[in-house]
Design a protein around this motif. Structure first.
Motif, PDB file in Angstrom:
ATOM      1  N   SER A 187       0.834  -1.209   0.000  1.00  0.00           N
ATOM      2  CA  SER A 187       0.000   0.000   0.000  1.00  0.00           C
ATOM      3  C   SER A 187       0.867   1.257   0.000  1.00  0.00           C
ATOM      4  O   SER A 187       0.403   2.339  -0.357  1.00  0.00           O
ATOM      5  CB  SER A 187      -0.931  -0.003   1.211  1.00  0.00           C
ATOM      6  OG  SER A 187      -0.197  -0.112   2.413  1.00  0.00           O
ATOM      7  N   VAL A 188       2.144   1.120   0.407  1.00  0.00           N
ATOM      8  CA  VAL A 188       3.141   2.186   0.328  1.00  0.00           C
ATOM      9  C   VAL A 188       4.437   1.560  -0.169  1.00  0.00           C
ATOM     10  O   VAL A 188       4.962   0.657   0.463  1.00  0.00           O
ATOM     11  CB  VAL A 188       3.382   2.851   1.704  1.00  0.00           C
ATOM     12  CG1 VAL A 188       4.418   3.965   1.570  1.00  0.00           C
ATOM     13  CG2 VAL A 188       2.093   3.392   2.293  1.00  0.00           C
ATOM     14  N   GLU A 189       4.954   2.018  -1.307  1.00  0.00           N
ATOM     15  CA  GLU A 189       6.180   1.430  -1.872  1.00  0.00           C
ATOM     16  C   GLU A 189       6.825   2.448  -2.803  1.00  0.00           C
ATOM     17  O   GLU A 189       6.361   2.659  -3.925  1.00  0.00           O
ATOM     18  CB  GLU A 189       5.843   0.149  -2.643  1.00  0.00           C
ATOM     19  CG  GLU A 189       7.046  -0.687  -3.029  1.00  0.00           C
ATOM     20  CD  GLU A 189       7.675  -1.382  -1.838  1.00  0.00           C
ATOM     21  OE1 GLU A 189       8.831  -1.024  -1.517  1.00  0.00           O
ATOM     22  OE2 GLU A 189       7.029  -2.254  -1.233  1.00  0.00           O
ATOM     23  N   MET A 230      11.934  -9.405 -12.384  1.00  0.00           N
ATOM     24  CA  MET A 230      11.978  -9.195 -13.830  1.00  0.00           C
ATOM     25  C   MET A 230      13.323  -9.628 -14.402  1.00  0.00           C
ATOM     26  O   MET A 230      13.392 -10.189 -15.497  1.00  0.00           O
ATOM     27  CB  MET A 230      11.719  -7.727 -14.154  1.00  0.00           C
ATOM     28  CG  MET A 230      10.293  -7.277 -13.828  1.00  0.00           C
ATOM     29  SD  MET A 230      10.059  -5.496 -14.028  1.00  0.00           S
ATOM     30  CE  MET A 230       9.977  -5.364 -15.802  1.00  0.00           C
ATOM     31  N   ALA A 231      14.397  -9.390 -13.628  1.00  0.00           N
ATOM     32  CA  ALA A 231      15.725  -9.825 -14.067  1.00  0.00           C
ATOM     33  C   ALA A 231      15.813 -11.347 -14.157  1.00  0.00           C
ATOM     34  O   ALA A 231      16.580 -11.887 -14.958  1.00  0.00           O
ATOM     35  CB  ALA A 231      16.797  -9.296 -13.112  1.00  0.00           C
ATOM     36  N   ARG A 232      15.006 -12.024 -13.335  1.00  0.00           N
ATOM     37  CA  ARG A 232      14.947 -13.500 -13.383  1.00  0.00           C
ATOM     38  C   ARG A 232      13.900 -13.980 -14.384  1.00  0.00           C
ATOM     39  O   ARG A 232      13.590 -15.173 -14.447  1.00  0.00           O
ATOM     40  CB  ARG A 232      14.628 -14.068 -11.990  1.00  0.00           C
ATOM     41  CG  ARG A 232      15.586 -13.664 -10.888  1.00  0.00           C
ATOM     42  CD  ARG A 232      17.035 -13.896 -11.241  1.00  0.00           C
ATOM     43  NE  ARG A 232      17.318 -15.293 -11.530  1.00  0.00           N
ATOM     44  CZ  ARG A 232      18.391 -15.710 -12.194  1.00  0.00           C
ATOM     45  NH1 ARG A 232      19.272 -14.830 -12.651  1.00  0.00           N
ATOM     46  NH2 ARG A 232      18.581 -16.991 -12.412  1.00  0.00           N
ATOM     47  N   GLU A 233      13.316 -13.043 -15.146  1.00  0.00           N
ATOM     48  CA  GLU A 233      12.334 -13.336 -16.197  1.00  0.00           C
ATOM     49  C   GLU A 233      11.070 -13.974 -15.637  1.00  0.00           C
ATOM     50  O   GLU A 233      10.487 -14.885 -16.234  1.00  0.00           O
ATOM     51  CB  GLU A 233      12.967 -14.199 -17.297  1.00  0.00           C
ATOM     52  CG  GLU A 233      14.143 -13.515 -17.978  1.00  0.00           C
ATOM     53  CD  GLU A 233      14.773 -14.343 -19.089  1.00  0.00           C
ATOM     54  OE1 GLU A 233      14.166 -15.366 -19.491  1.00  0.00           O
ATOM     55  OE2 GLU A 233      15.862 -13.972 -19.544  1.00  0.00           O
ATOM     56  N   ARG A 234      10.640 -13.463 -14.468  1.00  0.00           N
ATOM     57  CA  ARG A 234       9.405 -13.942 -13.857  1.00  0.00           C
ATOM     58  C   ARG A 234       8.282 -12.929 -14.089  1.00  0.00           C
ATOM     59  O   ARG A 234       8.528 -11.758 -14.392  1.00  0.00           O
ATOM     60  CB  ARG A 234       9.604 -14.149 -12.350  1.00  0.00           C
ATOM     61  CG  ARG A 234       9.973 -15.569 -11.928  1.00  0.00           C
ATOM     62  CD  ARG A 234      10.949 -16.211 -12.834  1.00  0.00           C
ATOM     63  NE  ARG A 234      11.015 -17.673 -12.686  1.00  0.00           N
ATOM     64  CZ  ARG A 234      11.664 -18.445 -13.548  1.00  0.00           C
ATOM     65  NH1 ARG A 234      12.259 -17.931 -14.599  1.00  0.00           N
ATOM     66  NH2 ARG A 234      11.696 -19.750 -13.357  1.00  0.00           N
ATOM     67  N   LEU A 235       7.037 -13.397 -13.938  1.00  0.00           N
ATOM     68  CA  LEU A 235       5.874 -12.527 -14.046  1.00  0.00           C
ATOM     69  C   LEU A 235       5.729 -11.759 -12.740  1.00  0.00           C
ATOM     70  O   LEU A 235       5.907 -12.327 -11.663  1.00  0.00           O
ATOM     71  CB  LEU A 235       4.618 -13.348 -14.316  1.00  0.00           C
ATOM     72  CG  LEU A 235       4.711 -14.330 -15.496  1.00  0.00           C
ATOM     73  CD1 LEU A 235       3.426 -15.133 -15.612  1.00  0.00           C
ATOM     74  CD2 LEU A 235       5.003 -13.587 -16.793  1.00  0.00           C
ATOM     75  N   VAL A 236       5.388 -10.475 -12.833  1.00  0.00           N
ATOM     76  CA  VAL A 236       5.325  -9.620 -11.645  1.00  0.00           C
ATOM     77  C   VAL A 236       3.996  -8.872 -11.607  1.00  0.00           C
ATOM     78  O   VAL A 236       3.615  -8.219 -12.584  1.00  0.00           O
ATOM     79  CB  VAL A 236       6.491  -8.597 -11.624  1.00  0.00           C
ATOM     80  CG1 VAL A 236       6.416  -7.744 -10.367  1.00  0.00           C
ATOM     81  CG2 VAL A 236       7.838  -9.316 -11.691  1.00  0.00           C
ATOM     82  N   ILE A 237       3.312  -8.982 -10.466  1.00  0.00           N
ATOM     83  CA  ILE A 237       2.060  -8.260 -10.244  1.00  0.00           C
ATOM     84  C   ILE A 237       2.306  -7.234  -9.145  1.00  0.00           C
ATOM     85  O   ILE A 237       2.761  -7.581  -8.051  1.00  0.00           O
ATOM     86  CB  ILE A 237       0.930  -9.219  -9.826  1.00  0.00           C
ATOM     87  CG1 ILE A 237       0.689 -10.278 -10.913  1.00  0.00           C
ATOM     88  CG2 ILE A 237      -0.359  -8.443  -9.562  1.00  0.00           C
ATOM     89  CD1 ILE A 237      -0.306 -11.353 -10.507  1.00  0.00           C
ATOM     90  N   THR A 238       2.012  -5.966  -9.426  1.00  0.00           N
ATOM     91  CA  THR A 238       2.213  -4.892  -8.446  1.00  0.00           C
ATOM     92  C   THR A 238       0.892  -4.161  -8.190  1.00  0.00           C
ATOM     93  O   THR A 238      -0.058  -4.292  -8.960  1.00  0.00           O
ATOM     94  CB  THR A 238       3.247  -3.863  -8.939  1.00  0.00           C
ATOM     95  OG1 THR A 238       2.737  -3.209 -10.109  1.00  0.00           O
ATOM     96  CG2 THR A 238       4.581  -4.517  -9.254  1.00  0.00           C
ATOM     97  N   THR A 239       0.865  -3.391  -7.124  1.00  0.00           N
ATOM     98  CA  THR A 239      -0.271  -2.494  -6.877  1.00  0.00           C
ATOM     99  C   THR A 239       0.042  -1.127  -7.486  1.00  0.00           C
ATOM    100  O   THR A 239       1.207  -0.814  -7.756  1.00  0.00           O
ATOM    101  CB  THR A 239      -0.519  -2.321  -5.369  1.00  0.00           C
ATOM    102  OG1 THR A 239       0.655  -1.753  -4.769  1.00  0.00           O
ATOM    103  CG2 THR A 239      -0.857  -3.649  -4.706  1.00  0.00           C
ATOM    104  N   PRO A 240      -0.966  -0.278  -7.691  1.00  0.00           N
ATOM    105  CA  PRO A 240      -0.716   1.071  -8.217  1.00  0.00           C
ATOM    106  C   PRO A 240       0.180   1.909  -7.305  1.00  0.00           C
ATOM    107  O   PRO A 240       0.740   2.912  -7.750  1.00  0.00           O
ATOM    108  CB  PRO A 240      -2.127   1.678  -8.304  1.00  0.00           C
ATOM    109  CG  PRO A 240      -3.035   0.504  -8.447  1.00  0.00           C
ATOM    110  CD  PRO A 240      -2.416  -0.580  -7.611  1.00  0.00           C
ATOM    111  N   ALA A 241       0.347   1.492  -6.033  1.00  0.00           N
ATOM    112  CA  ALA A 241       1.152   2.269  -5.081  1.00  0.00           C
ATOM    113  C   ALA A 241       2.653   2.113  -5.302  1.00  0.00           C
ATOM    114  O   ALA A 241       3.438   2.870  -4.729  1.00  0.00           O
ATOM    115  CB  ALA A 241       0.802   1.848  -3.650  1.00  0.00           C
TER     116      ALA A 241
END
Length: 313
Positions: A272-274, A284-295
């Motif tokens: 919630s804060v980042e 991403m450097a390990r070529e994995r899928l990444v899901i983030t929040t808009p924060a």
């Protein structure tokens, strides 16, 4: 001045390898060593205490962290011997303030980094009334540091505006370094289907770890892994007891994080804060899928955001 002649001293309060800020400077210094005449990092370390690291006390509300005090005489001696062209500090903190005081005393230029939204954090931890008082104090300290420094550096566009509002002169946007382990270790091929999902980071209120635990509970068909430490550790351990698809690793070394990311297909960063979210870049450097929040501040870098899945409200 040619960068090959530069001598840079970093004075950092964050414990080495224990949170994003601590890891940021650890990685940055390791890369700078090949490009400048001398770079030194004064930073508390749990495993190998720095010579300038003094006594410590537990941080209230977080038994996994300690507040360290610097040895002023040793730090002053290091500055006198090194004669750095610039002292870089993240503020505010006890190490940072002592580093700032020494720099001002001897006329050494200061660069302040701005990597934490303190106002949002104090609201999460202390409630609105206390947050107003604590936030006012932190803003005053930040303003003092900014006004006495040559420049400020931050890691996302939205924090540049905050830095200017706090009195920073000439704030600059800088990127985030990656530890060598994430770049030099051969990448494991991403599996064709999602089987394992992970969270890596501090177990604290601003990370919204509860939503990750809820996701694990709602998807018994997938395996979930949590790596990190913090005040919410007991909540994660309790969730693991009642769940066959949730594994908790505790605090992990860089190489262990690489292994966890390679074993999983998806990293979720539910904060919630980042201010940035370095672990997303590591995944991403390990070529994995990444899901983030808009924060998450990493979303504000267009080249990186193109490779992320940003959650809808």
């Amino acid at each position: 001045m040619d960068t090959k002649e530069l001598r840079i001293l970093f004075v950092v309060d964050a414990i080495k390898g224990r949170n994003g800020v601590g890891a940021y400077f650890q990685d940055l210094v390791s890369h700078l060593k090949d490009h400048v005449a001398q770079v030194e990092l004064v930073q508390p370390c749990m495993e190998e205490p720095h010579p300038c690291q003094g006594a410590s006390m537990p941080i209230p509300g977080d038994p996994t962290q300690r507040l360290f005090f610097p040895k002023v005489r040793e730090l002053s001696a290091l500055v006198w011997e090194m004669k750095p062209h610039v002292i870089v500090i993240p503020g505010p903190g006890i190490f940072s303030m002592i580093g700032y005081w020494i720099a001002r005393k001897w006329g050494i230029p200061v660069c302040v980094t701005f990597q934490t939204d303190y106002n949002r954090l104090v609201e999460l931890y202390w409630g609105r009334r206390l947050a107003r008082l604590a936030g006012g104090l932190l803003n005053w300290v930040n303003r003092t540091l900014f006004q006495g420094s040559e420049t400020a550096a931050t890691i996302c566009e939205s924090m540049i505006a905050q830095a200017r509002a706090a009195g920073a002169r000439n704030p600059q946007l800088v990127g985030t370094p990656l530890a060598r382990e994430f770049v030099n270790t051969p990448v494991t091929r991403l599996h064709d289907s999602v089987r394992r999902v992970c969270y890596v980071g501090r177990l604290a209120a601003e990370k919204n770890i509860e939503s990750f635990l809820a996701l694990a509970e709602s998807r018994p068909d997938l395996q979930f892994e949590v790596a990190g430490d913090g005040p919410l550790r007991s909540k994660v351990e309790q969730a693991c007891k009642g769940s066959a698809n949730l594994t908790f690793h505790g605090w992990c070394s860089r190489q262990q994080v690489v292994e966890i990311l390679d074993r999983c297909q998806v990293l979720v960063l539910p904060s919630s804060v980042e201010a940035f979210g370095t672990v997303a870049l590591e995944a991403m450097a390990r070529e994995r899928l990444v899901i983030t929040t808009p924060a998450c501040g990493i979303n504000e870098w267009p080249a990186l955001a193109a490779g992320l899945w940003i959650m809808e409200p």
